[in-house]
Design a protein around this motif. Structure first.
Motif, mmCIF file in Angstrom:
data_model
loop_
_atom_site.group_PDB
_atom_site.id
_atom_site.type_symbol
_atom_site.label_atom_id
_atom_site.label_comp_id
_atom_site.label_asym_id
_atom_site.label_seq_id
_atom_site.Cartn_x
_atom_site.Cartn_y
_atom_site.Cartn_z
ATOM 1 N N ARG A 112 0.798 -1.168 -0.160
ATOM 2 C CA ARG A 112 0.086 0.013 -0.111
ATOM 3 C C ARG A 112 0.811 1.259 0.090
ATOM 4 O O ARG A 112 0.449 2.335 -0.504
ATOM 5 N N ASN A 113 1.906 1.292 0.805
ATOM 6 C CA ASN A 113 2.806 2.218 1.062
ATOM 7 C C ASN A 113 3.919 2.681 0.191
ATOM 8 O O ASN A 113 4.561 3.780 0.113
ATOM 9 N N ILE A 114 4.255 1.599 -0.975
ATOM 10 C CA ILE A 114 5.272 1.913 -1.507
ATOM 11 C C ILE A 114 4.665 1.604 -3.016
ATOM 12 O O ILE A 114 4.779 2.560 -4.121
ATOM 13 N N LEU A 115 4.528 0.421 -3.411
ATOM 14 C CA LEU A 115 4.087 -0.158 -4.560
ATOM 15 C C LEU A 115 2.854 0.762 -5.331
ATOM 16 O O LEU A 115 2.737 1.023 -6.474
ATOM 17 N N GLU A 116 1.878 0.926 -4.412
ATOM 18 C CA GLU A 116 0.639 1.593 -4.713
ATOM 19 C C GLU A 116 0.543 3.130 -4.387
ATOM 20 O O GLU A 116 -0.255 3.771 -4.535
ATOM 21 N N ASN A 117 1.822 3.501 -4.147
ATOM 22 C CA ASN A 117 1.868 5.094 -3.462
ATOM 23 C C ASN A 117 2.416 5.873 -4.789
ATOM 24 O O ASN A 117 3.838 5.813 -4.997
ATOM 25 N N PRO A 118 1.917 7.083 -5.107
ATOM 26 C CA PRO A 118 2.401 7.904 -6.163
ATOM 27 C C PRO A 118 3.706 8.665 -5.694
ATOM 28 O O PRO A 118 4.634 9.082 -6.230
ATOM 29 N N GLY A 119 3.680 8.852 -4.179
ATOM 30 C CA GLY A 119 5.004 9.399 -3.705
ATOM 31 C C GLY A 119 6.360 8.672 -4.010
ATOM 32 O O GLY A 119 7.159 9.290 -3.913
#
Length: 961
Positions: A112-119
């Motif tokens: 959630r916080n890397i692979l799906e994160n545009p940041g």
């Protein structure tokens, strides 16, 4: 199968009402400027219509006369629904095929916080390190992981896949070995796709590949290197010490392709003498994705640090003495070494390396060891069950893979039982199968597997039998021992994210890099199980959805480029370049023209162009440019005539590397053809062509496409990417093939990537983009990209000269601003402007390329007029700051630009002695007061880092309070 965070199986709720009346088309959401803004921008340019701008910019002789034959635009909701229907035709079986690919669990906190994160996924390559400290730290973690597991001294920040990493190891060995041998030994126990990629790479360089058994190799044959698989492809664990010693006696280098998870239990390659270790970190939390994207690794000895392909993150310090990170040893970059480069790889799989490194941070040494021991124990239990059922296991020494000899049992009966249980096994040619277990394998899975071979048999209870050959510790650094709870890891991930400037912060106006919108609706399907959980060597009968996706995408890309055939296999732009040139070389050889080896390349070309040509066994001849930055046609004619008997190819970029539609492009292509050559077009600037003109119509024979630029696959902080190629009809037979999944013709150049369709899972992004934009949207995006670039050029031309323009005074989709005079007038370098832009909240444009002392700006079509104006206002304000230096009102050394970027720490600690205020340093524009991006380090001293080379996490005492 790969495990993800719980996710609903239904398609998301529509963004339209029940009557399907749109609130706004995707085209309107993708293109940043409104119709009113377009008119305002045209007024600034002094022209009446967008069509007039396009007519005055793109030569009429190459313009398309009809619209693209691609489907009409769909809404985001409908596109997702259509793709879900396609995805549902894939069959997600439990795959125990192995061969370098394993099911794994992506920790939900990382998903959630890397692979799906545009940041994380929209950031650019960390060439401006002060605004990329988060990614750089995550990559340093990755390098440390690899160094620790392999037992070698240095590691790079990832490569594309295991097969190509092995090929890079071969090339490096060839370059550094001093025994002058021309043969390379490849163990027959290597993965077949690795062997094929090695053969493809070796052929144009005249390297002789010797495939054989390492146990009986005749060392009277001179070799410059050897590669071994560890564990072997069939699962056997060999002791390679004696073989390695014998190779070293000859002066050659040894490469070991090692499964990194097995190295938690096995003796590291560096401890038994390996010079290089390569492999894939896919099983460290990265989905299978039908072959990618995955992060390969490359580790070696420090003495070879300047020969390592790709990028290395190194430790340095900033202007205030604070520890800071940056890309080390920049002289390895291909734009500097060009035809002297040993590799054309200047890319990586950053997003995937970040995931793999964070997987190791999350689990730590004990967690990884427990996963490895659990897999080995289950493999041992299954092996005992099979042996008690009358089957022979080839080797008693294994980690997670068994080769099962079927004896009198028919393969057909085994496969029928597999089909009932929806299980895939590896099939060997001699009535044997392979079973590779992984961290997702449960006891129920073991029972199912045993039932296939021996119905009714019970799974034996077998005592633990851990592999104990590894004695050295690993992952002892604090980073790998602090973040094992989700709360701690979540905060760590977020802390790193906030140190990076991505598209979530502001536009990234990089020339030739097209940092456009990566829409959420395009990204959603990447993590669908129907795409993510499929092994690359699963039977085609289980991948009908993927085959439909490939067929449609290939057809659309062929239509957009004007070519007859497309290969989706190259998994980076650099790979696309190499593949395209290799196809050309193979074409000449098929006609008996084996002597054609001259490649004409303009002096303005990106450094990967000459590097790719050299890798294909070609000789580079540079072609000059005229005063307007165009290819000097008279020089091209002269050199084509001089080398007409040996001319293989001409490499061109269109629009030109200088950001202009060259009006002589058709004649340029014709000159190459008249003299027996083929034309390779670099597709880096395809964002200015789509819907307006086509490489195939212009005269190109090959063109690679950067799907991570024009077709919206995000850069991921420096990867993943995709670089498929389009070719004219006469070159189609030579497109890449594959040794495991049958694709390509008998004339194929072979495999250029480990997986048949490269990084297949991210192709859904480009599919979604094309479907949601449609023909009219794709064409409109190109027009707006050209408008935006010309608007920026017009707004800034009174402050910075625009270096090149077309005959009518317009640029293409990017413009080059000339800053060279500032060095003389104010002692301001290009880097000073780049770093000061950080204080304004912007990533710098491309600096000092293709012309030193300039910046290349590409705004893309996705940015709003407000954002374009904000960027222009920043550069105009910086020019005013430079004017103060020129007027003697600001110190020539102690000024806003020389001291940029300014950190919060530098503003509040110590005595303020600068001849400008803190406010001028920190808040140079109104928007910085509302939303300030703070850099975490001051300007970095790159030279210090190269003199004191460190490419792993700092030692323990650096963390002491």
């Amino acid at each position: 199968m790969v495990s993800y965070a719980p996710r609903p199986q239904s398609t998301p709720e529509p963004m339209v009402d029940r009557d399907n009346q749109q609130f706004g088309s995707f085209q309107q959401r993708h293109i940043g400027v409104t119709s009113d803004a377009v008119q305002e921008m045209l007024e600034v340019l002094g022209i009446s219509s967008l069509e007039q701008l396009i007519n005055d910019t793109v030569p009429q002789t190459i313009r398309l006369t009809s619209s693209l034959d691609v489907p009409d635009a769909e809404t985001e909701y409908n596109a997702l629904r259509m793709l879900k229907a396609i995805a549902s035709q894939n069959k997600v079986y439990s795959s125990y095929i192995g061969m370098g690919y394993s099911n794994c669990i992506t920790p939900p906190v990382i998903l959630r916080n890397i692979l799906e994160n545009p940041g994380w996924y929209t950031a650019y390559t960390p060439y401006q390190p002060e605004i990329a400290q988060g990614r750089l730290e995550a990559l340093l973690n990755f390098q440390t992981l690899i160094i620790d597991l392999t037992g070698l001294e240095i590691a790079n920040a990832s490569l594309l896949d295991e097969g190509t990493a092995a090929a890079e190891a071969m090339s490096m060995s060839y370059g550094v070995c001093k025994n002058k041998a021309n043969a390379y030994f490849v163990s027959q126990d290597c993965h077949p796709q690795t062997i094929d990629v090695l053969q493809t790479r070796a052929r144009p360089l005249g390297i002789d590949i010797i495939i054989g058994n390492h146990q009986d190799f005749d060392f009277s044959t001179a070799i410059f290197g050897a590669i071994l698989q560890y564990p072997a492809s069939d699962g056997t664990i060999y002791d390679y010490r004696e073989f390695t010693q014998k190779v070293h006696v000859t002066g050659a280098l040894v490469t070991v392709a090692a499964d990194p998870l097995s190295l938690c239990l096995l003796k590291p390659p560096g401890e038994f003498g390996a010079d290089i270790a390569v492999g894939s970190t896919q099983r460290f939390g990265i989905p299978l994705g039908y072959g990618g994207p995955h992060a390969a690794y490359f580790a070696t000895k420090e003495e070879y640090k300047r020969q390592v392909p790709g990028r290395i993150v190194g430790v340095s310090k900033d202007a205030r003495g604070k520890t800071a990170l940056r890309l080390a040893l920049q002289t390895r970059e291909q734009h500097i070494r060009r035809d002297k480069a040993t590799s054309n790889i200047c890319t990586a799989q950053v997003l995937l390396a970040v995931i793999a490194g964070m997987y190791a941070v999350y689990h730590g040494a004990e967690g990884l060891k427990q996963i490895a021991e659990d897999i080995h124990q289950k493999t041992t239990t299954l092996a005992e069950g099979l042996k008690k059922s009358g089957y022979r296991i080839k080797s008693e020494n294994f980690f997670d893979t068994l080769r099962v000899e079927l004896g009198s049992k028919s393969l057909e009966s085994i496969l029928q039982a597999c089909e009932v249980k929806k299980i895939n096994l590896r099939i060997f040619d001699d009535n044997a199968v392979g079973i590779s277990l992984d961290e997702t394998t449960s006891e129920a899975d073991l029972i199912d597997l045993l039932e296939i071979f021996a119905p009714g048999k019970q799974l034996p209870s077998f005592p633990p039998s851990p592999l104990l050959s590894r004695t050295t510790p690993y992952l002892t650094h604090p980073t790998f021992n602090r973040y094992h709870s989700e709360t701690e890891l979540l905060r760590y991930i977020h802390k790193l994210e906030t140190k990076d400037l991505s598209l979530t912060t502001s536009m990234i106006p990089l020339g030739s890099c097209t940092m456009k919108l990566n829409a959420t609706s395009e990204m959603i399907p990447v993590t669908w199980a129907e795409f993510g959980n499929i092994h690359p060597f699963a039977p085609k009968s289980q991948t009908k959805g993927y085959q439909i996706l490939f067929e449609q995408l290939e057809a659309w890309l062929a239509e957009i480029t004007g070519f007859a055939g497309i290969s989706l296999q190259p998994n980076a732009g650099s790979q696309g370049e190499y593949t395209g040139l290799l196809v050309i070389k193979q074409y000449h050889e098929s006609r008996g023209d084996t002597h054609r080896n001259i490649c004409l390349i303009p002096e303005s070309a990106h450094g990967t162009n000459p590097a790719s040509a050299v890798m294909c066994g070609m000789k580079v001849v540079a072609v000059g440019c005229d005063k307007d930055g165009n290819i000097d046609i008279s020089d091209l004619q002269a050199k084509a005539e001089k080398h007409r008997d040996n001319l293989a190819a001409l490499m061109v970029t269109y629009p030109s590397t200088h950001g202009v539609f060259e009006e002589g492009i058709s004649e340029i292509c014709a000159i190459a053809h008249r003299h027996g050559g083929q034309v390779y077009m670099d597709g880096a600037n395809m964002n200015a062509q789509v819907g307006l003109c086509r490489p195939g119509d212009i005269g190109a024979d090959v063109c690679h496409l950067n799907l991570h630029k024009t077709f919206c696959i995000p850069h991921g902080g420096g990867g993943p990417g995709m670089g498929p190629i389009g070719v004219a009809s006469h070159l189609v037979p030579f497109l890449p093939g594959h040794p495991v999944i049958e694709i390509g013709s008998e004339k194929s150049i072979g495999a250029v990537s480990a997986a048949p369709w490269g990084s297949a899972s991210i192709l859904v992004i480009s599919w979604m983009y094309i479907v949601m934009m449609g023909a009219s949207g794709l064409t409109e995006a190109t027009k707006i990209a050209i408008l935006n670039a010309n608007y920026i050029a017009k707004r800034l031309e009174g402050h910075y000269p625009v270096l090149y323009k077309g005959s009518n005074g317009y640029v293409a989709h990017e413009c080059i601003l000339d800053l060279r005079a500032l060095k003389k007038s104010a002692n301001i370098d290009i880097d000073d402007v780049a770093k000061r832009l950080m204080d304004y909240g912007f990533h710098a444009p491309t600096v000092s390329w293709p012309v030193a002392g300039t910046i290349m700006v590409e705004p893309t079509e996705s940015e709003s007029k407000a954002e374009l104006d904000r960027f222009c206002d920043a550069l105009i304000a910086i020019r005013a700051e430079i004017a103060l230096i020129e007027a003697g009102k600001m110190d020539i050394q102690d000024n806003l630009l020389k001291n940029a970027p300014h950190t919060a720490e530098s503003l509040i600690s110590g005595e303020w002695t600068h001849p400008y205020t803190r406010e001028e340093a920190a808040y140079p524009a109104p928007w910085t007061r509302d939303n300030k991006f703070w850099v975490s380090v001051s300007r970095i001293d790159a030279a210090f880092g190269d003199r004191n080379f460190v490419c792993s996490c700092l030692p323990m005492d650096a963390y002491s309070e």
